[in-house]
Design a protein around this motif. Structure first.
Motif, PDB file in Angstrom:
ATOM      1  N   GLU A 182       0.860  -1.207   0.000  1.00 53.18           N
ATOM      2  CA  GLU A 182       0.000   0.000   0.000  1.00 53.18           C
ATOM      3  C   GLU A 182       0.890   1.249   0.000  1.00 53.18           C
ATOM      4  N   TRP A 183       0.658   2.058  -0.992  1.00 53.41           N
ATOM      5  CA  TRP A 183       1.458   3.281  -1.169  1.00 53.41           C
ATOM      6  C   TRP A 183       0.552   4.507  -0.999  1.00 53.41           C
ATOM      7  N   LEU A 184       1.074   5.517  -0.331  1.00 57.97           N
ATOM      8  CA  LEU A 184       0.378   6.808  -0.182  1.00 57.97           C
ATOM      9  C   LEU A 184       1.313   7.946  -0.613  1.00 57.97           C
ATOM     10  N   ALA A 185       0.694   9.013  -1.116  1.00 58.49           N
ATOM     11  CA  ALA A 185       1.476  10.204  -1.512  1.00 58.49           C
ATOM     12  C   ALA A 185       1.432  11.221  -0.383  1.00 58.49           C
ATOM     13  N   ASP A 186       2.594  11.724  -0.023  1.00 62.88           N
ATOM     14  CA  ASP A 186       2.598  12.784   0.983  1.00 62.88           C
ATOM     15  C   ASP A 186       2.143  14.085   0.311  1.00 62.88           C
ATOM     16  N   PRO A 187       1.939  15.180   1.093  1.00 60.32           N
ATOM     17  CA  PRO A 187       1.432  16.428   0.491  1.00 60.32           C
ATOM     18  C   PRO A 187       2.320  16.988  -0.597  1.00 60.32           C
ATOM     19  N   ASN A 188       3.594  16.543  -0.620  1.00 59.55           N
ATOM     20  CA  ASN A 188       4.478  17.022  -1.674  1.00 59.55           C
ATOM     21  C   ASN A 188       4.396  16.171  -2.924  1.00 59.55           C
ATOM     22  N   GLY A 189       3.535  15.166  -2.900  1.00 62.59           N
ATOM     23  CA  GLY A 189       3.409  14.294  -4.065  1.00 62.59           C
ATOM     24  C   GLY A 189       4.425  13.178  -4.101  1.00 62.59           C
ATOM     25  N   VAL A 190       5.159  12.966  -3.024  1.00 65.38           N
ATOM     26  CA  VAL A 190       6.153  11.889  -2.968  1.00 65.38           C
ATOM     27  C   VAL A 190       5.481  10.642  -2.393  1.00 65.38           C
ATOM     28  N   TRP A 191       5.594   9.544  -3.126  1.00 67.15           N
ATOM     29  CA  TRP A 191       4.925   8.308  -2.713  1.00 67.15           C
ATOM     30  C   TRP A 191       5.837   7.531  -1.766  1.00 67.15           C
ATOM     31  N   TYR A 192       5.195   6.982  -0.735  1.00 63.61           N
ATOM     32  CA  TYR A 192       5.934   6.135   0.200  1.00 63.61           C
ATOM     33  C   TYR A 192       5.082   4.898   0.510  1.00 63.61           C
ATOM     34  N   ARG A 193       5.830   3.782   0.861  1.00 61.38           N
ATOM     35  CA  ARG A 193       5.114   2.538   1.147  1.00 61.38           C
ATOM     36  C   ARG A 193       4.671   2.540   2.596  1.00 61.38           C
ATOM     37  N   LEU A 194       3.353   2.399   2.767  1.00 62.10           N
ATOM     38  CA  LEU A 194       2.781   2.446   4.095  1.00 62.10           C
ATOM     39  C   LEU A 194       2.720   1.055   4.726  1.00 62.10           C
TER      40      LEU A 194
END
Length: 1042
Positions: free
Chosen positions: A932-944
């Motif tokens: 599951e990946w989410l984008a932070d407010p800067n648009g950078v995706w990280y694996r949650l």
């Protein structure tokens, strides 16, 4: 009628100037008495058409003010209503045409019912209606209350008796009115003769026949009661015989300020008979004195005393030293002899009849040769039937001798004054005394000469000439308005009176007298002249009474407030004094006070250097009280630098008699100590500490509340700071200036935070900092610094105070993972060459915005190798079949899976991988792993989070070979059977068609349409499909989604 025609003349001129029809009527309200004859005028102007205009009169009665009642018309005989028809026919009411456009309405006997509002209307003769066609006025009818009564009687009097008659006049009119009374004497059918009258203005005047007797007191009119007047005649003459009656008139003032006699009545008469005594007469000669000086006038009066003189005939003659001078017959025409006729022609002598019994001889300028005896002779004459006169008795009085003395030329002149020292605006008199005292008729000229203070030259001021005229000098024409010159009646002394003295009149005066003689040829000879002593006149300014308040006071105020400064004049020299007020300020650093403002005595303003340097012009307000003794200066919008000691300097100015202003005195007031300070700091920002925890990507609002401020009109600037974890120094986030200008902190330190900041102030004193799409890096301790700015009176902003808010600790967290994948296991058996699906189902996710990376694995069992003595162990071999990243990018297909995989996303949480053409090698356990990946407010995706599903056991059964499978499994054989025959057959068909076409058109022109050779043939479209039962397996490349 008395004022009508002048008013009509003015109305005619007015009408010529107007451009539209205008009807004018006599101004009301008019008060008239019942039973009197009245007139009302009406005039039209600005009309077109014939010069003779028509008029119609109507009335609006008080009982029906809205209903018109027609009275009379100049054009329509049937115009009057019934109640006025009879009076119009009998000429009791009629219209008199004064001229073509002006008339008079006559009501010969005014009745009580005639009261009301009268309207004069002019029928239209214009091309169009423009202007006014009617005008109205009010007529008030009042009762006739005038009563004139006298006792009817017959009185028999004897010549020289006295007569007294009384007349009672009363009125009860409510309006203000005046009464005039007159007494008349009438004989039979002769016209009445006025004896004496008292006018409405209370002026007593006798008729021409009784004027002389009224002047001697023989005729009087006295008021002996409130309503009774008494006529008294002393020394009755036979000519006084007749009927005496009194007549009274009641007058009222009309709105045009003229007086109108509302009613006039006479009393019953009193018959007076006067019996003459006898026919004797006597003569008396009178003169003022017996000794005269050359040039003096003399008058001789010859007085006849007889009964009934007007009915008798007398002649008179004048004699000098027994020589005839002149004679007057019964016709009173003088006849003079040659010598005296010449003097009479030159105006030096006059012979006249002053009244029926007084004859006068006047010599205006005596000569030395006029000394002698003078006499008059009176002769009674009788008129015969033929009209001739015969002399009867003659009488003369005693001679009167006079002496004419020569004029002495020796005399002295003295100038005196009772007021040698005067104050401005006072008066002083200068007397020029001539001794001996010559009579006023002696030709003496007196000249006043003047030497102004500070000058050495004398100039002629004014001359009282020898013929009684006044001649002013050319250099001092200003004296004329305030100087009066007067010559005494009994002497030649001349008094010079000067009023409203000023500096101009200060100096030395002297008078010069000249004695003259007039010659027979009318020329003049100067006999002598004398010059008086010098007379010095001092004109002093008035003693000042100026007093200015010396009281001291202190004022402490906050800047931007007004500074009230008062300057009070406690006493002044004159009610007409004007004041110039100079306002000063004294600073501790200055030696002397500096001028702020000067208001001159003429109320002009002059700004001082201090006001110009300190920019006070726009902040000064000067006022003067109505009484004039209190002056106020207000310094608006006070500044700290306005502190100091203020005082006023008052100058008192007076207007000299020459209409020039002069400064009389000056005085300084007490001081007012002014201290201007800045307002107390009342800025307070909320100091409460707060902790705020939010999830990443949410909005967070930080509050900065100003709970109190120094001034409601102040401006605030707000700056936000943050302390980040691991950073020792605070960082500026954003600043909102007092002009509402937004500035951000360091761009490098803020990074992308700048684009996510939002600063607003929804209400005064409340400032909100909003962070959009918060990130973990936004965590930290925030606070705001508030600066309060105030506007000084010079419109400059300065920072008065600042305060910090409490810390707001912001913690931004990533969301908690809630990813859950279906872990249920399953078994699947398929035939060889068939396809089988592998589903990957996500039961829950952490965020609706989550993206997923999915990887399918093949788990196959294998035997571990080893030495014989080692224990055998079974292991699972894990092979990645296909990976799909969160960005939908496919991984390369493994060798044996190439071309046999089809990926499908059936929903946001359901993924399917279909394996085509299953083979025996595909048997094994399969599972999927989900990230599951989410984008932070800067648009950078990280694996949650990540999780693996349950396994699916797949078993592939083996099947026999068939023709179909052989063909379809070999690509070369498949193309040979299903693809190559079709192009061969197409070429063969085209060849056949061309051969047939050529053989059919062999005799025709081989050229195509428009001469163009046919070079091509359209190939028919062919469709084909494989004959195999299943479609060929096509290679699926990563990124392709069915």
């Amino acid at each position: 009628m008395r004022t009508l025609r002048p008013q009509l003349a003015s109305l005619l001129l007015l009408g010529m100037a107007l451009a539209q029809r205008q009807v004018a009527v006599q101004e009301g309200p008019l008060y008239r008495t019942e039973g009197s004859h009245i007139t009302l005028w009406c005039k039209v102007s600005g009309y077109q058409g014939p010069a003779e205009q028509n008029f119609q009169w109507s009335i609006y009665l008080p009982s029906a003010p809205e209903r018109e009642v027609q009275i009379v018309s100049t054009v329509d005989p049937s115009f009057p209503y019934a109640i006025y028809t009879q009076r119009v026919r009998s000429r009791g009411i009629y219209v008199e045409r004064v001229q073509g456009d002006a008339v008079l309405l006559h009501i010969t006997e005014l009745q009580d019912r005639d009261a009301g509002e009268y309207e004069c209307h002019t029928p239209n003769t214009d091309e169009r209606y423009f202007g006014s066609y009617s005008a109205k006025m009010n007529l008030v009818v009042i009762p006739d209350s005038l009563r004139v009564t006298a006792v009817p009687q017959t009185l028999n009097k004897v010549e020289r008796d006295s007569l007294e008659l009384k007349c009672e006049v009363s009125k009860s009119t409510a309006q203000h009115s005046h009464v005039s009374i007159a007494w008349y004497r009438q004989r039979g059918s002769e016209a009445p003769v006025e004896v004496i009258s008292l006018s409405r203005d209370f002026v007593l005047r006798a008729g021409s026949a009784y004027a002389q007797r009224q002047a001697t007191g023989d005729v009087r009119l006295d008021k002996v009661g409130e309503t009774t007047s008494k006529l008294t005649i002393y020394n009755l003459h036979p000519s006084d015989q007749g009927e005496f009656y009194c007549e009274a008139a009641e007058w009222i003032q009309d709105p045009d300020k003229s007086w109108y006699a509302m009613t006039r009545k006479r009393s019953q008469g009193a018959i007076v008979n006067v019996q003459a005594t006898d026919k004797e007469f006597s003569v008396r000669l009178e003169t003022e004195k017996r000794t005269y000086i050359v040039g003096e006038p003399v008058e001789f009066r010859c007085i006849l005393e007889a009964q009934n003189v007007p009915d008798r005939y007398f002649s008179i003659s004048w004699a000098f030293n027994s020589s005839l001078i002149a004679s007057l017959g019964p016709n009173a025409v003088p006849v003079l002899n040659n010598e005296f006729a010449q003097r009479e022609a030159l105006g030096q002598l006059k012979v006249a009849k002053e009244s029926d019994n007084v004859f006068v001889l006047k010599i205006y300028r005596l000569r030395l040769e006029d000394s002698g005896k003078y006499n008059c002779r009176v002769t009674e004459r009788e008129k015969t039937v033929t009209g001739d006169f015969i002399d009867k008795e003659s009488k003369r009085p005693k001679n009167i001798p006079i002496s004419v003395l020569p004029l002495k030329a020796g005399f002295a002149v003295t100038a005196i004054s009772r007021t040698p020292g005067v104050t401005y605006n006072e008066s002083f008199d200068l007397q020029c005394i001539i001794k001996p005292h010559y009579p006023s008729w002696v030709p003496v000229s007196v000249t006043w000469r003047f030497q102004p203070a500070g000058s050495t030259e004398f100039h002629d001021l004014v001359t009282f000439t020898r013929d009684g005229g006044v001649q002013w000098g050319d250099r001092y024409m200003g004296f004329r308005t305030r100087t009066a010159i007067e010559k005494a009646e009994s002497s030649n002394n001349v008094r010079l009176s000067i009023s409203r003295a000023s500096d101009t009149e200060a100096g030395k005066y002297q008078c010069v007298a000249e004695l003259w003689r007039k010659n027979y040829n009318s020329s003049w000879t100067r006999l002598a002249d004398r010059t008086s002593n010098l007379l010095e006149i001092r004109v002093l300014r008035p003693v000042t009474k100026l007093q200015v308040s010396k009281s001291k006071r202190s004022i402490t105020l906050v800047e931007n407030r007004p500074i009230p400064l008062n300057c009070s004049v406690k006493s002044q020299t004159s009610p007409d004094s004007h004041f110039a007020v100079l306002w000063y300020v004294h600073k501790p650093s200055d030696a002397d006070g500096k001028l702020i403002l000067k208001t001159t005595h003429s109320s002009a303003f002059e700004y001082g250097t201090y006001a110009e340097e300190e920019g006070l012009r726009g902040r000064l307000q000067f006022e003067r009280s109505a009484s004039g003794g209190l002056f106020s200066l207000t310094v608006q919008r006070a500044e700290v630098r306005d502190s100091g000691s203020y005082y006023c300097h008052v100058e008192e100015w007076l207007l000299s008699p020459n209409h020039a202003w002069y400064k009389l005195a000056e005085e300084v007031s007490g001081r007012t100590e002014v201290t201007v300070k800045q307002p107390d700091n009342r800025l307070q920002v909320n100091q409460t500490h707060k902790n705020i925890t939010v999830l990443e990507n949410q909005w967070v609002t930080l509050e900065c509340l100003v709970s109190s401020r120094t001034s409601p009109s102040s401006q605030l600037s707000v700056e936000w700071y943050v302390w980040r974890p691991g950073h020792p120094e605070k960082e500026a986030v954003a600043r909102l200036s007092r002009q509402s200008t937004l500035r951000y902190g360091d761009l490098v330190a803020l990074g992308d935070l700048r684009s996510r900041l939002h600063l607003e102030s929804p209400s005064p004193g409340l400032y909100l900092l909003s962070i959009q799409n918060a990130t973990v890096r936004d965590s930290g301790a925030y606070n705001c610094r508030v600066e309060e700015w105030l506007l000084d009176p010079s419109d400059r902003w300065y920072k008065r105070a600042e305060d910090l808010s409490g810390l707001i600790t912001l913690t931004v967290k990533q969301p908690d993972p809630t990813l859950q994948v279906d872990t249920a296991t399953a078994n699947l058996t398929v035939q060889e060459k068939e396809s089988f699906p592998l589903d990957c189902s996500i039961l829950s996710r952490s965020s609706p915005e989550s993206h997923f990376a999915v990887t399918w694995y093949n788990l196959r069992a294998k035997e571990a190798g080893g030495h014989a003595e080692e224990e055998e162990e079974e292991e699972e071999e894990k092979e990645a079949v296909l990976s799909v990243g969160p960005d939908a990018v496919f991984s390369p297909e493994a060798g044996r899976w190439e071309g046999r995989l089809r990926f499908q996303r059936l929903s946001a949480v359901l993924f399917r991988l279909t394996v085509l053409q299953a083979g025996g090698a595909d048997t094994g356990n399969y599972s999927c792993r989900v990230e599951e990946w989410l984008a932070d407010p800067n648009g950078v995706w990280y694996r949650l989070a990540e999780e693996e599903s349950g396994t699916v056991a797949v078993h592939v059964q083996d099947a026999g070979s068939t023709l179909q499978s052989v063909i379809c499994s070999n690509d070369a054989l498949f193309y040979f059977v299903f693809f190559y025959p079709f192009p061969i057959f197409g070429i063969l068909i085209i060849t056949i068609l061309l051969v047939r076409f050529k053989s059919r058109n062999s005799g025709k022109n081989s050229e195509g349409k428009n001469g163009v050779p046919l070079l091509w043939i359209k190939e028919p479209h062919l469709n084909y499909s494989p004959t195999c039962l299943e479609p060929p397996v096509l290679s699926i490349h990563p990124g392709t989604i069915d």
